[in-house]
Design a protein around this motif. Structure first.
Motif, PDB file in Angstrom:
ATOM      1  N   UNK A 332       0.862  -1.311   0.115  1.00 26.99           N
ATOM      2  CA  UNK A 332       0.012   0.073  -0.077  1.00 26.99           C
ATOM      3  C   UNK A 332       0.695   1.252  -0.047  1.00 26.99           C
ATOM      4  N   UNK A 333       2.016   1.320   0.780  1.00 29.04           N
ATOM      5  CA  UNK A 333       2.870   2.330   0.738  1.00 29.04           C
ATOM      6  C   UNK A 333       3.294   2.759  -0.656  1.00 29.04           C
ATOM      7  N   UNK A 334       4.037   1.573  -1.182  1.00 34.29           N
ATOM      8  CA  UNK A 334       4.470   1.725  -2.249  1.00 34.29           C
ATOM      9  C   UNK A 334       3.688   2.253  -3.566  1.00 34.29           C
ATOM     10  N   UNK A 335       2.282   1.848  -3.746  1.00 39.24           N
ATOM     11  CA  UNK A 335       1.344   2.161  -4.607  1.00 39.24           C
ATOM     12  C   UNK A 335       1.274   3.501  -4.274  1.00 39.24           C
ATOM     13  N   UNK A 336       0.744   3.944  -3.165  1.00 38.03           N
ATOM     14  CA  UNK A 336       0.460   5.181  -2.683  1.00 38.03           C
ATOM     15  C   UNK A 336       1.582   6.310  -3.051  1.00 38.03           C
ATOM     16  N   UNK A 337       2.668   5.939  -2.833  1.00 40.22           N
ATOM     17  CA  UNK A 337       3.877   6.667  -3.203  1.00 40.22           C
ATOM     18  C   UNK A 337       3.965   6.917  -4.731  1.00 40.22           C
ATOM     19  N   UNK A 338       3.989   6.024  -5.688  1.00 44.21           N
ATOM     20  CA  UNK A 338       3.736   6.130  -6.953  1.00 44.21           C
ATOM     21  C   UNK A 338       2.566   7.012  -7.524  1.00 44.21           C
ATOM     22  N   UNK A 339       1.426   6.975  -6.526  1.00 43.20           N
ATOM     23  CA  UNK A 339       0.356   7.689  -7.203  1.00 43.20           C
ATOM     24  C   UNK A 339       0.494   9.155  -6.837  1.00 43.20           C
ATOM     25  N   UNK A 340       1.183   9.310  -5.683  1.00 39.94           N
ATOM     26  CA  UNK A 340       1.373  10.809  -5.174  1.00 39.94           C
ATOM     27  C   UNK A 340       2.401  11.465  -6.239  1.00 39.94           C
ATOM     28  N   UNK A 341       3.385  10.744  -6.542  1.00 34.56           N
ATOM     29  CA  UNK A 341       4.527  11.185  -7.493  1.00 34.56           C
ATOM     30  C   UNK A 341       3.977  11.726  -8.983  1.00 34.56           C
ATOM     31  N   UNK A 342       2.931  10.781  -9.412  1.00 37.42           N
ATOM     32  CA  UNK A 342       2.251  11.322 -10.726  1.00 37.42           C
ATOM     33  C   UNK A 342       1.182  12.321 -10.499  1.00 37.42           C
ATOM     34  N   UNK A 343       0.531  12.350  -9.305  1.00 34.46           N
ATOM     35  CA  UNK A 343      -0.256  13.575  -9.058  1.00 34.46           C
ATOM     36  C   UNK A 343       0.315  14.744  -8.588  1.00 34.46           C
ATOM     37  N   UNK A 344       1.424  14.774  -7.970  1.00 32.86           N
ATOM     38  CA  UNK A 344       2.167  16.142  -7.356  1.00 32.86           C
ATOM     39  C   UNK A 344       2.449  17.176  -8.481  1.00 32.86           C
ATOM     40  N   UNK A 345       2.785  16.947  -9.611  1.00 32.00           N
ATOM     41  CA  UNK A 345       3.214  17.843 -10.678  1.00 32.00           C
ATOM     42  C   UNK A 345       1.984  18.429 -11.208  1.00 32.00           C
ATOM     43  N   UNK A 346       0.951  18.088 -11.085  1.00 28.62           N
ATOM     44  CA  UNK A 346      -0.513  18.491 -11.718  1.00 28.62           C
ATOM     45  C   UNK A 346      -0.983  19.255 -10.550  1.00 28.62           C
ATOM     46  N   UNK A 347      -0.657  19.246  -9.239  1.00 30.20           N
ATOM     47  CA  UNK A 347      -1.397  20.111  -8.246  1.00 30.20           C
ATOM     48  C   UNK A 347      -0.535  20.825  -7.374  1.00 30.20           C
ATOM     49  N   UNK A 348       0.673  20.650  -7.248  1.00 28.65           N
ATOM     50  CA  UNK A 348       1.529  21.446  -6.364  1.00 28.65           C
ATOM     51  C   UNK A 348       1.840  22.711  -6.933  1.00 28.65           C
ATOM     52  N   UNK A 349       2.066  23.763  -6.107  1.00 28.41           N
ATOM     53  CA  UNK A 349       2.361  24.957  -6.666  1.00 28.41           C
ATOM     54  C   UNK A 349       3.898  24.938  -6.667  1.00 28.41           C
ATOM     55  N   UNK A 350       4.260  25.909  -7.579  1.00 28.31           N
ATOM     56  CA  UNK A 350       5.910  25.945  -7.899  1.00 28.31           C
ATOM     57  C   UNK A 350       6.830  25.844  -6.800  1.00 28.31           C
ATOM     58  N   UNK A 351       6.426  26.571  -5.737  1.00 25.04           N
ATOM     59  CA  UNK A 351       7.328  26.840  -4.742  1.00 25.04           C
ATOM     60  C   UNK A 351       7.635  25.313  -3.854  1.00 25.04           C
ATOM     61  N   UNK A 352       6.553  24.359  -3.989  1.00 26.50           N
ATOM     62  CA  UNK A 352       6.990  23.154  -3.577  1.00 26.50           C
ATOM     63  C   UNK A 352       7.495  22.194  -4.723  1.00 26.50           C
ATOM     64  N   UNK A 353       7.318  22.510  -5.751  1.00 24.26           N
ATOM     65  CA  UNK A 353       8.150  21.717  -6.973  1.00 24.26           C
ATOM     66  C   UNK A 353       9.434  22.062  -6.770  1.00 24.26           C
ATOM     67  N   UNK A 354      10.025  23.452  -6.454  1.00 22.43           N
ATOM     68  CA  UNK A 354      11.430  23.742  -6.252  1.00 22.43           C
ATOM     69  C   UNK A 354      12.003  23.266  -5.106  1.00 22.43           C
ATOM     70  N   UNK A 355      11.265  23.009  -4.105  1.00 25.56           N
ATOM     71  CA  UNK A 355      11.892  22.274  -2.764  1.00 25.56           C
ATOM     72  C   UNK A 355      12.131  20.832  -3.195  1.00 25.56           C
TER      73      UNK A 355
END
Length: 488
Positions: A332-355
């Motif tokens: 579950x942890x591995x699958x969740x991490x993969x999903x979050x990695x795909x979602x993050x570029x779509x939703x996170x603000x630029x400030x978090x992407x740079x960090x």
């Protein structure tokens, strides 16, 4: 440190706006200094170059028209409805344990499986630590002694749930069932013939050319899969409605053996279901609650451990149940991490992407001994609907994603009030947020669910207005009691 990060986030978020202000000021100053002669020369330039008017302008108009004609149609969530079972179907932990003892004493064929008292203590511990309260619901057939696990009883449960949710949905939206062009029904472990989608078509006399789909065996995350399928269909078939129905059947899938890995599901799952009305009609935007922004699906079933970590099979005595393996938390942890990695570029603000990029670069290129950077998702979402699969799942996500108690309140309270209702749980959570009056215009919602296979799926919505709960919200009768304090 908190205020430093907030300043950094606002600076990066509004960086281009801050740069635009002085640029506009400079342009305004230069424009104010233009003489009539400069303006005349400017107009003369266009007059001497007719290609600008005859080629470039039509190209701009054509390109704009082509863009608006070919862009994907927006998908609106007009409304949704969660089924609220009648009060006589409520069960407390004590009632469940008492029911088990009565069944054991009255039904001889169960004695071989229930004579060992150790597993009774095991069930009680699971129930008491599950985060589930004393007002959840089980179907009519399981209140009987012994339980009736027939096909007829299972059909009766499913019809009660699905029709109850749909009746309320159609009443609240005033939509004629015959206007529905797309129907998607998902139920993981109960898939009779004719299908559940055919049952809905028959009940509401839906039109003969309806595009209906029945999703089975896809676990607790199938609700988001159904939304994703409906979204794709709505982007092909214009000017229509889609109905998504998410449920699970308890009657026929209660495990009656003594394998402890299969008993856990009996403790968690309860009656529930939801019906969702989606539209791609531009005229429905003003009356819709939400707009669908993203759906992200992750499937790790190619890995054998992931495939078998939640597996329906027979135990040594031939009784069917769903076994949960020791690999489940890691999968579950591995699958969740993969999903979050795909979602993050779509939703996170630029400030978090740079960090995130800075941490990744330091770790990979410079071999810095630092932890993987977990983005602050509270900068991307105002509300979180985490599948109420169990207390451990909610605890883990709250900890790893650095969420606050209020961020997971809807998930904890849904688990407490309704138990794990499988794929419909994220809708009970959204109904809770609405009932509390917390949904404001522009708020972003993240629905995330995990299920067998193994899968993790996300749906992102944005509120189009200040959303109020609809009639017969499932929390109407108990909202005054929540949130309740749960011993962690």
């Amino acid at each position: 440190m908190k205020y430093v990060k907030l300043f950094y986030h606002n600076l990066i978020t509004h960086f281009f706006k801050l740069c635009l202000v002085p640029s506009m000021a400079v342009l305004a100053m230069k424009a104010s200094r233009l003489s009539p002669e400069d303006l005349h020369n400017f107009s003369l330039h266009f007059h001497n170059h007719p290609v600008i008017v005859t080629v470039i302008f039509p190209a701009i108009v054509f390109g704009s028209t082509l863009y608006f004609m070919t862009r994907p149609a927006p998908v609106y969530l007009v409304d949704f409805s969660c089924y609220l079972p009648p009060s006589h179907l409520k069960v407390s932990i004590e009632k469940i344990m008492d029911h088990i003892k009565q069944t054991r004493d009255a039904h001889e064929s169960w004695n071989d499986n229930l004579k060992d008292e150790s597993w009774v203590d095991f069930l009680r511990k699971i129930l008491e630590r599950s985060g589930i309260g004393n007002e959840t619901y089980v179907p009519e057939a399981l209140h009987c002694i012994p339980p009736r696990q027939s096909m007829a009883a299972a059909r009766a449960e499913t019809e009660q749930v699905i029709f109850g949710a749909l009746d309320n949905l159609f009443a609240n939206t005033k939509v004629n069932p015959r206007d529905i062009g797309i129907l998607v029904v998902n139920s993981s472990t109960f898939n009779p013939t004719p299908s559940l989608s055919a049952m809905v078509v028959n009940k509401y006399k839906l039109r003969s050319n309806i595009r209906s789909y029945n999703l089975g065996g896809m676990g607790c995350s199938a609700g988001v899969i159904a939304i994703d399928l409906a979204k794709d269909l709505l982007r092909v078939h214009r000017n229509t409605y889609a109905v998504v129905v998410s449920t699970e059947n308890i009657t026929q899938n209660m495990y009656t053996g003594n394998n402890k890995s299969m008993m856990v599901t009996n403790c968690l799952f309860r009656v529930g279901g939801a019906a969702v009305l989606l539209s791609n009609k531009l005229g429905d935007r003003t009356r819709s609650k939400y707009k669908l922004v993203h759906t992200v699906r992750t499937h790790t079933g190619a890995d054998d451990k992931a495939f078998r970590c939640a597996y329906q099979e027979e135990d040594d005595s031939g009784r069917t149940g769903v076994s949960l393996s020791k690999d489940l938390p890691a999968v579950a942890g591995k699958t969740l991490t993969t999903n979050i990695a795909k979602l993050s570029p779509l939703v996170l603000p630029m400030s978090e992407k740079l960090l995130f990029l800075a941490a990744f670069t330091a770790k990979k290129l410079f071999k810095a001994k630092i932890k993987n950077y977990m983005p602050d998702f509270k900068l991307a979402f105002e509300h979180f609907c985490i599948h109420a699969g169990g207390r451990a799942l909610i605890d883990e996500l709250e900890k790893n994603m650095r969420l606050l108690p209020i961020d997971v309140e809807a998930s904890r309270m849904t688990l407490h009030r309704f138990g794990n209702t499988s794929s419909s749980s994220v809708w009970y959570e959204l109904a809770y947020i609405e009932a509390k009056g917390r949904m404001k215009k522009g708020d972003r919602i993240w629905q995330i669910a995990l299920g067998s296979g193994f899968k993790c799926n996300s749906a992102v919505w944005v509120a189009l207005n200040n959303v109020k709960s609809s009639a017969k919200n499932p929390w109407e009768d108990s909202l005054h009691k929540y949130p309740v304090k749960i011993d962690l």
